[in-house]
Write a protein that holds these residues in place. Structure first.
Motif, PDB file in Angstrom:
ATOM      1  N   SER A  17       0.835  -1.191   0.000  1.00 39.03           N
ATOM      2  CA  SER A  17       0.000   0.000   0.000  1.00 39.03           C
ATOM      3  C   SER A  17       0.876   1.250   0.000  1.00 39.03           C
ATOM      4  O   SER A  17       2.004   1.221   0.486  1.00 39.03           O
ATOM      5  CB  SER A  17      -0.939   0.027   1.215  1.00 39.03           C
ATOM      6  OG  SER A  17      -1.987   0.950   1.002  1.00 39.03           O
ATOM      7  N   TYR A 114       3.285  -1.898  -7.110  1.00 41.71           N
ATOM      8  CA  TYR A 114       2.868  -2.806  -6.049  1.00 41.71           C
ATOM      9  C   TYR A 114       3.351  -4.237  -6.339  1.00 41.71           C
ATOM     10  O   TYR A 114       3.556  -4.621  -7.499  1.00 41.71           O
ATOM     11  CB  TYR A 114       1.334  -2.859  -5.978  1.00 41.71           C
ATOM     12  CG  TYR A 114       0.685  -1.763  -5.168  1.00 41.71           C
ATOM     13  CD1 TYR A 114       0.987  -0.423  -5.371  1.00 41.71           C
ATOM     14  CD2 TYR A 114      -0.267  -2.086  -4.200  1.00 41.71           C
ATOM     15  CE1 TYR A 114       0.349   0.562  -4.633  1.00 41.71           C
ATOM     16  CE2 TYR A 114      -0.909  -1.103  -3.468  1.00 41.71           C
ATOM     17  CZ  TYR A 114      -0.596   0.223  -3.685  1.00 41.71           C
ATOM     18  OH  TYR A 114      -1.225   1.186  -2.964  1.00 41.71           O
ATOM     19  N   LEU A 123      -0.491 -11.952   0.441  1.00 41.70           N
ATOM     20  CA  LEU A 123      -1.246 -10.778   0.911  1.00 41.70           C
ATOM     21  C   LEU A 123      -2.049 -11.155   2.141  1.00 41.70           C
ATOM     22  O   LEU A 123      -2.600 -12.251   2.214  1.00 41.70           O
ATOM     23  CB  LEU A 123      -2.255 -10.348  -0.158  1.00 41.70           C
ATOM     24  CG  LEU A 123      -1.846  -9.383  -1.242  1.00 41.70           C
ATOM     25  CD1 LEU A 123      -3.056  -9.085  -2.107  1.00 41.70           C
ATOM     26  CD2 LEU A 123      -1.324  -8.106  -0.617  1.00 41.70           C
ATOM     27  N   ARG A 125      -5.389 -10.732   3.577  1.00 39.86           N
ATOM     28  CA  ARG A 125      -6.697 -10.298   3.095  1.00 39.86           C
ATOM     29  C   ARG A 125      -7.755 -10.577   4.160  1.00 39.86           C
ATOM     30  O   ARG A 125      -7.765 -11.624   4.777  1.00 39.86           O
ATOM     31  CB  ARG A 125      -7.054 -11.036   1.804  1.00 39.86           C
ATOM     32  CG  ARG A 125      -6.074 -10.774   0.675  1.00 39.86           C
ATOM     33  CD  ARG A 125      -6.186 -11.840  -0.407  1.00 39.86           C
ATOM     34  NE  ARG A 125      -7.561 -12.174  -0.672  1.00 39.86           N
ATOM     35  CZ  ARG A 125      -8.063 -13.403  -0.620  1.00 39.86           C
ATOM     36  NH1 ARG A 125      -7.276 -14.428  -0.342  1.00 39.86           N
ATOM     37  NH2 ARG A 125      -9.329 -13.612  -0.850  1.00 39.86           N
ATOM     38  N   ASP A 184      -3.778  -6.159   4.735  1.00 44.24           N
ATOM     39  CA  ASP A 184      -3.370  -5.279   3.637  1.00 44.24           C
ATOM     40  C   ASP A 184      -4.571  -4.909   2.779  1.00 44.24           C
ATOM     41  O   ASP A 184      -4.637  -3.834   2.199  1.00 44.24           O
ATOM     42  CB  ASP A 184      -2.350  -5.987   2.735  1.00 44.24           C
ATOM     43  CG  ASP A 184      -1.158  -6.513   3.511  1.00 44.24           C
ATOM     44  OD1 ASP A 184      -0.702  -5.815   4.447  1.00 44.24           O
ATOM     45  OD2 ASP A 184      -0.708  -7.637   3.200  1.00 44.24           O
ATOM     46  N   VAL A 185      -5.497  -5.853   2.703  1.00 47.83           N
ATOM     47  CA  VAL A 185      -6.609  -5.726   1.775  1.00 47.83           C
ATOM     48  C   VAL A 185      -7.905  -6.068   2.509  1.00 47.83           C
ATOM     49  O   VAL A 185      -7.943  -7.025   3.281  1.00 47.83           O
ATOM     50  CB  VAL A 185      -6.433  -6.709   0.591  1.00 47.83           C
ATOM     51  CG1 VAL A 185      -7.642  -6.670  -0.327  1.00 47.83           C
ATOM     52  CG2 VAL A 185      -5.168  -6.391  -0.188  1.00 47.83           C
ATOM     53  N   GLU A 187     -11.922  -6.931   1.638  1.00 49.66           N
ATOM     54  CA  GLU A 187     -12.731  -7.313   0.472  1.00 49.66           C
ATOM     55  C   GLU A 187     -14.182  -7.559   0.859  1.00 49.66           C
ATOM     56  O   GLU A 187     -14.457  -8.066   1.949  1.00 49.66           O
ATOM     57  CB  GLU A 187     -12.186  -8.625  -0.129  1.00 49.66           C
ATOM     58  CG  GLU A 187     -10.772  -8.525  -0.641  1.00 49.66           C
ATOM     59  CD  GLU A 187     -10.096  -9.887  -0.848  1.00 49.66           C
ATOM     60  OE1 GLU A 187      -9.112  -9.938  -1.589  1.00 49.66           O
ATOM     61  OE2 GLU A 187     -10.553 -10.883  -0.252  1.00 49.66           O
ATOM     62  N   ARG A 245      -4.487   0.635   3.583  1.00 51.92           N
ATOM     63  CA  ARG A 245      -5.105  -0.633   3.176  1.00 51.92           C
ATOM     64  C   ARG A 245      -5.777  -0.425   1.812  1.00 51.92           C
ATOM     65  O   ARG A 245      -6.103   0.691   1.442  1.00 51.92           O
ATOM     66  CB  ARG A 245      -6.156  -1.083   4.194  1.00 51.92           C
ATOM     67  CG  ARG A 245      -5.630  -1.158   5.599  1.00 51.92           C
ATOM     68  CD  ARG A 245      -6.588  -1.863   6.534  1.00 51.92           C
ATOM     69  NE  ARG A 245      -6.367  -1.445   7.916  1.00 51.92           N
ATOM     70  CZ  ARG A 245      -5.386  -1.904   8.692  1.00 51.92           C
ATOM     71  NH1 ARG A 245      -4.549  -2.796   8.232  1.00 51.92           N
ATOM     72  NH2 ARG A 245      -5.246  -1.455   9.923  1.00 51.92           N
ATOM     73  N   GLU A 246      -6.009  -1.538   1.132  1.00 52.91           N
ATOM     74  CA  GLU A 246      -6.647  -1.478  -0.182  1.00 52.91           C
ATOM     75  C   GLU A 246      -8.042  -2.067  -0.061  1.00 52.91           C
ATOM     76  O   GLU A 246      -8.215  -3.173   0.458  1.00 52.91           O
ATOM     77  CB  GLU A 246      -5.817  -2.284  -1.198  1.00 52.91           C
ATOM     78  CG  GLU A 246      -4.337  -1.879  -1.257  1.00 52.91           C
ATOM     79  CD  GLU A 246      -4.116  -0.503  -1.882  1.00 52.91           C
ATOM     80  OE1 GLU A 246      -4.743  -0.219  -2.916  1.00 52.91           O
ATOM     81  OE2 GLU A 246      -3.309   0.277  -1.317  1.00 52.91           O
ATOM     82  N   ILE A 248     -11.141  -3.568  -1.707  1.00 51.50           N
ATOM     83  CA  ILE A 248     -11.407  -4.259  -2.968  1.00 51.50           C
ATOM     84  C   ILE A 248     -12.834  -4.795  -2.997  1.00 51.50           C
ATOM     85  O   ILE A 248     -13.265  -5.507  -2.083  1.00 51.50           O
ATOM     86  CB  ILE A 248     -10.425  -5.438  -3.149  1.00 51.50           C
ATOM     87  CG1 ILE A 248      -8.982  -4.938  -3.170  1.00 51.50           C
ATOM     88  CG2 ILE A 248     -10.751  -6.228  -4.406  1.00 51.50           C
ATOM     89  CD1 ILE A 248      -8.617  -4.105  -4.383  1.00 51.50           C
ATOM     90  N   TYR A 335      -3.407  -0.380  -6.055  1.00 53.61           N
ATOM     91  CA  TYR A 335      -4.123  -1.628  -6.373  1.00 53.61           C
ATOM     92  C   TYR A 335      -5.627  -1.393  -6.410  1.00 53.61           C
ATOM     93  O   TYR A 335      -6.320  -1.828  -7.330  1.00 53.61           O
ATOM     94  CB  TYR A 335      -3.743  -2.662  -5.303  1.00 53.61           C
ATOM     95  CG  TYR A 335      -4.465  -3.989  -5.330  1.00 53.61           C
ATOM     96  CD1 TYR A 335      -4.703  -4.671  -6.516  1.00 53.61           C
ATOM     97  CD2 TYR A 335      -4.869  -4.575  -4.127  1.00 53.61           C
ATOM     98  CE1 TYR A 335      -5.336  -5.908  -6.506  1.00 53.61           C
ATOM     99  CE2 TYR A 335      -5.498  -5.807  -4.112  1.00 53.61           C
ATOM    100  CZ  TYR A 335      -5.738  -6.469  -5.299  1.00 53.61           C
ATOM    101  OH  TYR A 335      -6.364  -7.684  -5.272  1.00 53.61           O
ATOM    102  N   GLU A 336      -6.176  -0.711  -5.407  1.00 55.91           N
ATOM    103  CA  GLU A 336      -7.631  -0.551  -5.365  1.00 55.91           C
ATOM    104  C   GLU A 336      -8.143   0.288  -6.532  1.00 55.91           C
ATOM    105  O   GLU A 336      -9.257   0.094  -6.992  1.00 55.91           O
ATOM    106  CB  GLU A 336      -8.099   0.034  -4.028  1.00 55.91           C
ATOM    107  CG  GLU A 336      -7.699   1.465  -3.787  1.00 55.91           C
ATOM    108  CD  GLU A 336      -8.260   2.011  -2.468  1.00 55.91           C
ATOM    109  OE1 GLU A 336      -8.597   1.205  -1.578  1.00 55.91           O
ATOM    110  OE2 GLU A 336      -8.355   3.253  -2.344  1.00 55.91           O
TER     111      GLU A 336
END
Length: 752
Positions: A17, A114, A123, A125, A184-185, A187, A245-246, A248, A335-336
């Motif tokens: 990120s 990234y 990752l 998630r 990190d992500v 969703e 953070r991403e 998604i 990424y997002e």
DNA sequence: AACGGACGGGG
DNA sequence: GTGTACGTCCGTT
């Protein structure tokens, strides 16, 4: 330095990120590929912009200027003093200034991207899914949140009570759970369209700060075309950002996948999970509008339901997420952003900007096209009715192949960067396709490769869209080049059709880059393949005609509306005539039963299916649900009451008759026509869940027999002579002399 | 019926 | 600090 500019040149591994500001501070979170440990780098970068005229930039801001080479209009690369309010310069317009968001300035300038050297499964998630009492955050509350942490453990948080305090406490516990898991992500399905906006509204109302990013600030916003309307003022659409953070949304990936492959008609989580085989067989299902009600009587059931949601989202993200993940390794964006951006302005443009800067070349400014109109692709319908021994042949990625073959690129791309990019992405796509073919059908691995291939195809195909878009959208738009591509495309399609016809096949339908045709009875599959490869050999280099499938028969109804019967008996329906969310389930069932019979020349069998369904309707053996259709409400209660005297509409009559006087525009309900001529309501269950209510069976049977004949059986009419069709749909209550004839009846195919 | 614009979803 | 591909559905003429 060895990597080409469309790849990024800085080898720094493991970026998960980036968060940057105009003061020239960038926070870079990296997961070390060896250990999986997370580190944060606080670095300085020099904010920059590109101006057409130096005078447009206040002298006091300028730190350093470099003049770029070449004919491009945007030629002054200006590094500004940290903290300069350069975003305000965007008002000058895209033809005079280029100012990227701070993270992208950082990524473009450094050549970092990234996820270098980091695989998707490294990752961290996390998934969360809200359960609420309804869809309106002004009125409804969050009462449960299902959470799946990066280790795969699922838990359910619940409000301990019904009031503000309990809901606020639930939200705080969700924030704590995210901070503790430190993903990190994050969703979910429709995360940006439902969960985040709902959560943000409730949190604001309850005075809770949503500081679940990696720096202690609340949720931020960014403008996004496909976002939700901001609460405050104006028609601005936004999405939320949690720094570090991403965020998604698997719905974005589903849409991308659906667009590029065309075989995902339903986008809801449950349907998609089923399609990809990640839904458990005992998956708990509850109609959306009954979740809270069920919770009050059977909370364990809702806990199972919500847990299944996050489990499925996690699996879905693995299957479809590889595409955006791969793009994030290439393009200088978060990424997002790559997960939700369009391919043309979202992926290609940043790659081109970086390539030009890396080469020290000035960028062309956006520029309106001349008056030249854009010309499109070809679509031919050659015959309607039933055809047998059908073959589909198509050219994979026709437009990009033509661009590559004839080197058709934007006139102002003096670096040739777009064509080079297309060359590389096509190579990657072919590799992904090969990997998909090599992996087991139905396996997650295969889906991953297919998603990757689909993403590359999307970007590659939008290289053409990039040319064809108006100049206000894309920097290198070139309608002349775009027209040259479609002209070559029509040429190729015509050549394909002509050459096939010369070899004795019957053409059925051709569209842009593919053609359906029927072959003579005596031909074997080897003959079919031979003809396709003979014709393929006549096409320009890089344009590869492929044998895409063979079918026992095809029902050709209208352009892009047809049914295919496979040699294994499987049935594929395409186009609105054969699949529509509004269609009554009994009609779908009839078509699925009748079309295969029609296509094996069992016309008596079609008649039998018709009689069976019509009789079942008349005897009310068909469930009320199966005669209902799903509609979207477009009138407010007040609006309907105003026009009710002059015009009665079934959905609203059904609501009123069932005692409902309030509803919201956009809501979906299932309605049917009652024998009494009014409307009835059935519990909606788009996910295949049937409410176990008692079934009134008070529908207007005669009306639905007419619907069967006029809306559904009619789809078969092209394949039958008029007298045969009339015999098929004759009223079964008046037994006729026609039926014996049908044993001899044959389907027909008629040239258009 | 043909055309243009909005939407796709979530509880 | 925005803008997609496609297919479907709705509202408007």
């Amino acid at each position: 330095m060895d990597l080409p500019a469309d790849e990024g040149w800085d080898p720094t591994p493991g970026i998960v990120s980036v968060w940057a500001d105009t003061a020239g501070r960038a926070l870079v979170w990296r997961r070390l590929p060896q250990t999986g440990r997370l580190v944060r780098e606080d670095v300085r970068f020099s904010p920059w912009l590109i101006a057409r005229r130096l005078e447009d930039v206040p002298q006091a801001w300028i730190d350093d200027v470099r003049e770029l080479e070449g004919p491009g209009a945007l030629r002054h690369l200006v590094h500004v003093k940290p903290g300069s309010r350069i975003a305000a310069l965007r008002d000058l317009g895209k033809d005079r200034i280029l100012v990227l968001p701070p993270e992208e300035q950082y990524l473009v300038a450094t050549g970092r991207t990234y996820f270098r050297d980091l695989s998707f499964d490294r990752l961290r998630r996390m998934q969360f899914d809200l359960e609420t009492t309804g869809l309106d955050p002004l009125r409804d509350r969050i009462f449960m949140v299902a959470v799946r942490d990066p280790s795969g453990a699922t838990s359910v948080l619940e409000a301990r009570g019904a009031g503000d305090a309990a809901e606020a406490d639930l939200i705080r516990r969700l924030v704590s759970a995210i901070l503790a898991a430190d993903p990190d992500v994050i969703e979910n399905h429709n995360l940006h369209g439902f969960d985040l906006p709902f959560l943000a509204r409730r949190a604001r109302r309850l005075g809770v700060t949503l500081a679940f990013g990696r720096i202690p600030v609340g949720l931020r916003q960014r403008a996004a075309r496909r976002g939700v309307l901001a609460d405050d003022e104006g028609p601005q659409r936004i999405r939320f950002v949690a720094p570090g953070r991403e965020l998604i949304d698997t719905l974005d990936a589903v849409m991308r996948y659906g667009f590029s492959t065309g075989d995902l008609p339903w986008r809801g989580l449950k349907a998609v999970a089923r399609h990809f085989g990640v839904a458990g067989t005992d998956r708990e299902l509850i109609p959306g509008d009954r979740i809270y009600e069920v919770y009050r009587s059977d909370p364990a059931r809702v806990r199972r339901y919500a847990s299944a949601d996050v489990e499925e989202v996690a699996r879905l993200a693995e299957i479809l997420g590889g595409a955006a993940f791969a793009l994030a390794r290439m393009a200088p964006r978060r990424y997002e952003r790559l997960a939700d951006a369009g391919a043309a302005t979202g992926v290609i443009d940043p790659l081109l900007v970086r390539a030009y800067l890396r080469a020290g070349r000035a960028l062309p400014a956006h520029q309106d096209g001349d008056r030249e109109p854009h010309t499109g692709a070809a679509l031919h319908l050659f015959a309607t009715g039933a055809a047998h021994r059908v073959v589909k042949a198509d050219v994979a990625s026709l437009y990009p192949s033509l661009m590559r073959s004839y080197r058709i690129g934007p006139a102002r791309d003096t670096l040739g960067a777009l064509l080079r990019l297309v060359d590389r992405l096509v190579e990657r796509r072919l590799a992904a396709k090969a990997s998909a073919k090599a992996s087991r059908p139905g396996s997650a691995e295969r889906f991953t490769h297919e998603a990757m291939s689909a993403a590359m195809k999307l970007v590659v195909n939008s290289a053409y869209g990039y040319l064809a878009a108006g100049g206000s959208l894309t920097r290198f738009a070139d309608v002349h080049a775009a027209n040259e591509v479609t002209r070559r495309g029509r040429e190729v399609l015509d050549l394909m059709c002509r050459s096939l016809a010369e070899r004795g096949v019957t053409l059925l339908e051709a569209d842009t880059d593919g053609v359906y045709f029927a072959v003579p009875a005596a031909w074997s599959e080897a003959d079919e393949r031979r003809v396709v490869s003979e014709v393929a050999a006549l096409l320009p280099p890089l344009v590869q005609l492929e044998f895409d499938g063979r079918y026992q028969a095809m029902l050709s109804h209208e352009p892009k509306n047809y049914a295919l019967l496979g040699y294994d008996g499987s049935l594929v329906l395409r186009g609105v005539a054969f699949r529509s969310s509004r269609a009554e389930p009994f009609g779908d069932a009839f078509l699925r039963c009748a079309i295969p019979r029609l296509l094996v020349n069992d016309v008596a069998g079609v008649r039998e299916a018709y009689v069976k369904m019509a009789t079942a309707l008349r005897r009310r053996e068909v469930a009320t649900y199966d005669v209902s259709s799903r509609v979207r409400l477009t009138r407010t209660p007040e609006g309907y009451l105003k026009i009710r005297d002059s015009r009665r509409e079934l959905p609203y009559e059904a609501l009123l008759a069932s005692g409902r006087t309030s509803w919201t525009v956009g809501e979906r309900i299932r309605v049917y026509r009652t024998a009494a001529g009014s409307g009835g309501l059935v519990a909606d269950s788009e996910d295949g869940v049937r409410a176990d209510d008692t079934d009134p069976r008070d529908y207007d049977a005669d009306h639905y027999v007419s619907v069967l004949r006029d809306n559904f059986a009619e789809r078969l009419s092209r394949a039958l002579a008029p007298e045969d069709f009339n015999a098929v749909v004759a009223d079964p209550d008046q037994p006729s002399l026609f039926e014996p004839l049908l044993a001899e009846a044959r389907t027909i195919l008629a040239p258009v």
